[in-house]
Design a protein around this motif. Structure first.
Motif, PDB file in Angstrom:
ATOM      1  N   ASN A 355       0.848  -1.185   0.000  1.00  0.00           N
ATOM      2  CA  ASN A 355       0.000   0.000   0.000  1.00  0.00           C
ATOM      3  C   ASN A 355       0.886   1.239   0.000  1.00  0.00           C
ATOM      4  N   GLN A 356       0.376   2.287  -0.591  1.00  0.00           N
ATOM      5  CA  GLN A 356       1.126   3.533  -0.705  1.00  0.00           C
ATOM      6  C   GLN A 356       0.255   4.696  -0.212  1.00  0.00           C
ATOM      7  N   PHE A 357       0.956   5.732   0.229  1.00  0.00           N
ATOM      8  CA  PHE A 357       0.278   6.905   0.771  1.00  0.00           C
ATOM      9  C   PHE A 357       0.846   8.146   0.095  1.00  0.00           C
ATOM     10  N   TYR A 358      -0.051   9.025  -0.389  1.00  0.00           N
ATOM     11  CA  TYR A 358       0.366  10.238  -1.069  1.00  0.00           C
ATOM     12  C   TYR A 358      -0.315  11.432  -0.409  1.00  0.00           C
ATOM     13  N   PRO A 359       0.418  12.217   0.384  1.00  0.00           N
ATOM     14  CA  PRO A 359      -0.191  13.395   1.009  1.00  0.00           C
ATOM     15  C   PRO A 359      -0.254  14.571   0.036  1.00  0.00           C
ATOM     16  N   ASN A 360      -1.277  15.372   0.174  1.00  0.00           N
ATOM     17  CA  ASN A 360      -1.417  16.621  -0.584  1.00  0.00           C
ATOM     18  C   ASN A 360      -1.177  16.438  -2.085  1.00  0.00           C
ATOM     19  N   PRO A 361      -1.829  15.466  -2.741  1.00  0.00           N
ATOM     20  CA  PRO A 361      -1.590  15.252  -4.188  1.00  0.00           C
ATOM     21  C   PRO A 361      -2.062  16.443  -5.010  1.00  0.00           C
ATOM     22  N   LYS A 362      -1.290  16.741  -6.079  1.00  0.00           N
ATOM     23  CA  LYS A 362      -1.609  17.869  -6.965  1.00  0.00           C
ATOM     24  C   LYS A 362      -1.743  17.374  -8.401  1.00  0.00           C
ATOM     25  N   TYR A 363      -2.464  18.128  -9.201  1.00  0.00           N
ATOM     26  CA  TYR A 363      -2.631  17.770 -10.601  1.00  0.00           C
ATOM     27  C   TYR A 363      -1.306  17.951 -11.347  1.00  0.00           C
ATOM     28  N   ALA A 364      -0.989  17.003 -12.240  1.00  0.00           N
ATOM     29  CA  ALA A 364       0.260  17.078 -13.003  1.00  0.00           C
ATOM     30  C   ALA A 364       0.284  18.325 -13.878  1.00  0.00           C
ATOM     31  N   ALA A 365      -0.869  18.651 -14.479  1.00  0.00           N
ATOM     32  CA  ALA A 365      -0.925  19.809 -15.373  1.00  0.00           C
ATOM     33  C   ALA A 365      -1.089  21.122 -14.616  1.00  0.00           C
ATOM     34  N   ARG A 366      -1.508  21.037 -13.334  1.00  0.00           N
ATOM     35  CA  ARG A 366      -1.708  22.246 -12.530  1.00  0.00           C
ATOM     36  C   ARG A 366      -1.046  22.029 -11.167  1.00  0.00           C
ATOM     37  N   PRO A 367       0.279  22.085 -11.116  1.00  0.00           N
ATOM     38  CA  PRO A 367       1.021  21.704  -9.909  1.00  0.00           C
ATOM     39  C   PRO A 367       0.745  22.574  -8.686  1.00  0.00           C
ATOM     40  N   THR A 368       0.103  23.718  -8.870  1.00  0.00           N
ATOM     41  CA  THR A 368      -0.219  24.547  -7.706  1.00  0.00           C
ATOM     42  C   THR A 368      -1.604  24.238  -7.144  1.00  0.00           C
ATOM     43  N   GLU A 369      -2.348  23.356  -7.823  1.00  0.00           N
ATOM     44  CA  GLU A 369      -3.725  23.058  -7.421  1.00  0.00           C
ATOM     45  C   GLU A 369      -3.779  21.677  -6.758  1.00  0.00           C
ATOM     46  N   GLN A 370      -4.186  21.637  -5.516  1.00  0.00           N
ATOM     47  CA  GLN A 370      -4.243  20.379  -4.767  1.00  0.00           C
ATOM     48  C   GLN A 370      -5.532  19.635  -5.086  1.00  0.00           C
ATOM     49  N   VAL A 371      -5.408  18.304  -5.285  1.00  0.00           N
ATOM     50  CA  VAL A 371      -6.570  17.476  -5.627  1.00  0.00           C
ATOM     51  C   VAL A 371      -7.442  17.274  -4.389  1.00  0.00           C
ATOM     52  N   LEU A 372      -6.832  16.794  -3.315  1.00  0.00           N
ATOM     53  CA  LEU A 372      -7.515  16.547  -2.057  1.00  0.00           C
ATOM     54  C   LEU A 372      -6.461  16.404  -0.972  1.00  0.00           C
ATOM     55  N   SER A 373      -6.863  16.018   0.237  1.00  0.00           N
ATOM     56  CA  SER A 373      -5.915  15.999   1.358  1.00  0.00           C
ATOM     57  C   SER A 373      -4.895  14.884   1.234  1.00  0.00           C
ATOM     58  N   LEU A 374      -5.348  13.679   0.850  1.00  0.00           N
ATOM     59  CA  LEU A 374      -4.416  12.544   0.741  1.00  0.00           C
ATOM     60  C   LEU A 374      -5.058  11.435  -0.072  1.00  0.00           C
ATOM     61  N   ILE A 375      -4.203  10.539  -0.563  1.00  0.00           N
ATOM     62  CA  ILE A 375      -4.660   9.336  -1.258  1.00  0.00           C
ATOM     63  C   ILE A 375      -3.926   8.142  -0.656  1.00  0.00           C
ATOM     64  N   HIS A 376      -4.678   7.087  -0.363  1.00  0.00           N
ATOM     65  CA  HIS A 376      -4.088   5.837   0.129  1.00  0.00           C
ATOM     66  C   HIS A 376      -4.490   4.732  -0.830  1.00  0.00           C
ATOM     67  N   ILE A 377      -3.513   4.086  -1.462  1.00  0.00           N
ATOM     68  CA  ILE A 377      -3.772   3.012  -2.421  1.00  0.00           C
ATOM     69  C   ILE A 377      -3.347   1.701  -1.787  1.00  0.00           C
ATOM     70  N   SER A 378      -4.297   0.748  -1.741  1.00  0.00           N
ATOM     71  CA  SER A 378      -4.052  -0.521  -1.063  1.00  0.00           C
ATOM     72  C   SER A 378      -4.041  -1.672  -2.055  1.00  0.00           C
ATOM     73  N   GLU A 379      -3.048  -2.581  -1.957  1.00  0.00           N
ATOM     74  CA  GLU A 379      -2.988  -3.803  -2.747  1.00  0.00           C
ATOM     75  C   GLU A 379      -3.778  -4.891  -2.003  1.00  0.00           C
ATOM     76  N   PRO A 380      -4.235  -5.985  -2.684  1.00  0.00           N
ATOM     77  CA  PRO A 380      -3.991  -6.258  -4.103  1.00  0.00           C
ATOM     78  C   PRO A 380      -5.056  -5.688  -5.018  1.00  0.00           C
ATOM     79  N   THR A 381      -6.100  -5.081  -4.438  1.00  0.00           N
ATOM     80  CA  THR A 381      -7.214  -4.621  -5.277  1.00  0.00           C
ATOM     81  C   THR A 381      -6.920  -3.268  -5.927  1.00  0.00           C
TER      82      THR A 381
END
Length: 386
Positions: A355-381
């Motif tokens: 599983n991976q954790f990404y705090p404060n993710p931002k859009y690749a095309a808009r690096p100053t714009e935050q998507v949301l607070s965090l993303i947590h991606i869990s395996e295996p699903t």
């Protein structure tokens, strides 16, 4: 229909829904508020406050559980045996946190020190007063016209009891606050909108933050052997003695300022109730002063509220100390502290492989714009949680 009341259980388990007994269940008639006040003000104000605090402690566990064994013993002490056995057999509660805080607050509103003390048998009928109070906590609301309005009505009925009875582990509150104030404030120094919480707290109270936290924790340790305390017939066992910190290295003036900050006597609490006129579900006065100062002791009205004073006390004291125009910025700063704390918690829960954790993710095309607070991606699903 009697409303469902929520009582907290273990901090990592779903809450258990239980109901409590009200006077009408036993008498068959509705409780009249004037009658409740008349019955209540026969008792001395300070005695009622002490007794409510002791009962709250007897019914508590460090995990936030409800002590059903103590409940059964209290039922047999406060009510005639046939009534007590009926209450116990029903599986419903005659005593609970919301009720006890409400009665203590109503005693401050309506009682003085001239009432008669509790007497045997059955504590002078004080148990009946408690059952009447439970009935007065419920305020019927008109049924909603639409489905959404009806759900909103049910939520409004449940929320006060969830707030009053949904107790979590006291230790979790203390540890969370300590971690936030000791690890996640200093790294923000030098950044815009920084507030030195420790310096501001000491400026406001005259007590260093670390000393304050140590004294709150030290006061909590007075009740660490809760099972032994519950066996005691000595009222002093249920309170923090005024001499509790005399053998520590903390200067006496700081100890005195600490108790001034976290405690109040009956006259001061009654004056606060008169000024603020709190409603049945508002116990802000007790959250401000969680210890009742009386006869050379400090009685906790509620151990969970005392733990909350460690948790949220520094924030609110600094909030009150700041000029009104600074408070919005301070809340924003505290939001940053809390966000860093939450991100740290998530980092402790991922291994980077499954599983991976990404705090404060931002859009690749808009690096100053935050998507949301965090993303947590869990395996295996590869299921994403936000």
């Amino acid at each position: 229909m009697q409303a469902i009341r929520l009582l907290g259980t273990m901090p990592y388990m779903p809450p258990e829904l239980l109901t409590y007994i009200v006077a009408k269940d036993l008498t068959g008639k509705d409780t009249n508020r004037d009658e409740f006040i008349e019955r209540l003000n026969k008792f001395p104000r300070s005695m009622v406050i002490r007794l409510c605090g002791v009962l709250n402690l007897l019914l508590s566990k460090w995990t936030g559980d409800y002590d059903f064994e103590s409940h059964a013993k209290l039922a047999r002490s406060f009510f005639p045996l046939p009534m007590a056995e009926r209450i116990i057999k029903s599986g419903r509660l005659a005593f609970h946190r919301h009720q006890l805080l409400y009665v203590a607050q109503e005693a401050l509103r309506h009682c003085d020190e001239s009432g008669r003390d509790v007497a045997a048998p059955y504590w002078g009928g004080f148990g009946d007063v408690l059952l009447m109070a439970s009935e007065l906590l419920y305020t019927p609301l008109p049924k909603g016209v639409t489905t959404s309005e009806e759900w909103a009505r049910k939520i409004c009925l449940l929320l006060p009891d969830m707030e009053a009875n949904g107790v979590q582990s006291y230790l979790l509150k203390i540890v969370r606050s300590y971690v936030m104030t000791s690890q996640f404030i200093e790294p923000l120094r030098g950044k815009p909108n920084f507030f030195d919480l420790a310096a501001l707290f000491e400026e406001a109270t005259g007590v260093p933050l670390e000393v304050y936290q140590a004294l709150i924790f030290g006061a909590m340790t007075r009740f660490i052997k809760l099972d032994d305390i519950k066996k005691s017939n000595d009222l002093a066992s249920f309170a923090v003695p005024a001499t509790w910190f005399r053998s520590t290295t903390v200067p006496q003036p700081q100890i005195e300022r600490f108790f001034e900050y976290v405690s109040a006597n009956a006259d001061s609490l009654a004056a606060a109730v008169t000024e603020k006129q709190p409603v049945a579900n508002d116990f802000t006065i007790f959250r401000n002063k969680p210890l009742f100062a009386d006869v050379g002791y400090f009685f906790p009205l509620d151990v969970a509220i005392l733990a909350e004073k460690f948790d949220s006390g520094p924030f609110w004291r600094v909030h009150e100390h700041l000029a009104p125009e600074q408070r919005g910025r301070f809340h924003s700063f505290w939001g940053n502290v809390f966000e860093d704390y939450v991100n740290w918690l998530f980092r402790q829960c991922v291994d980077g492989k499954h599983n991976q954790f990404y705090p404060n993710p931002k859009y690749a095309a808009r690096p100053t714009e935050q998507v949301l607070s965090l993303i947590h991606i869990s395996e295996p699903t590869r299921q994403a949680e936000i």
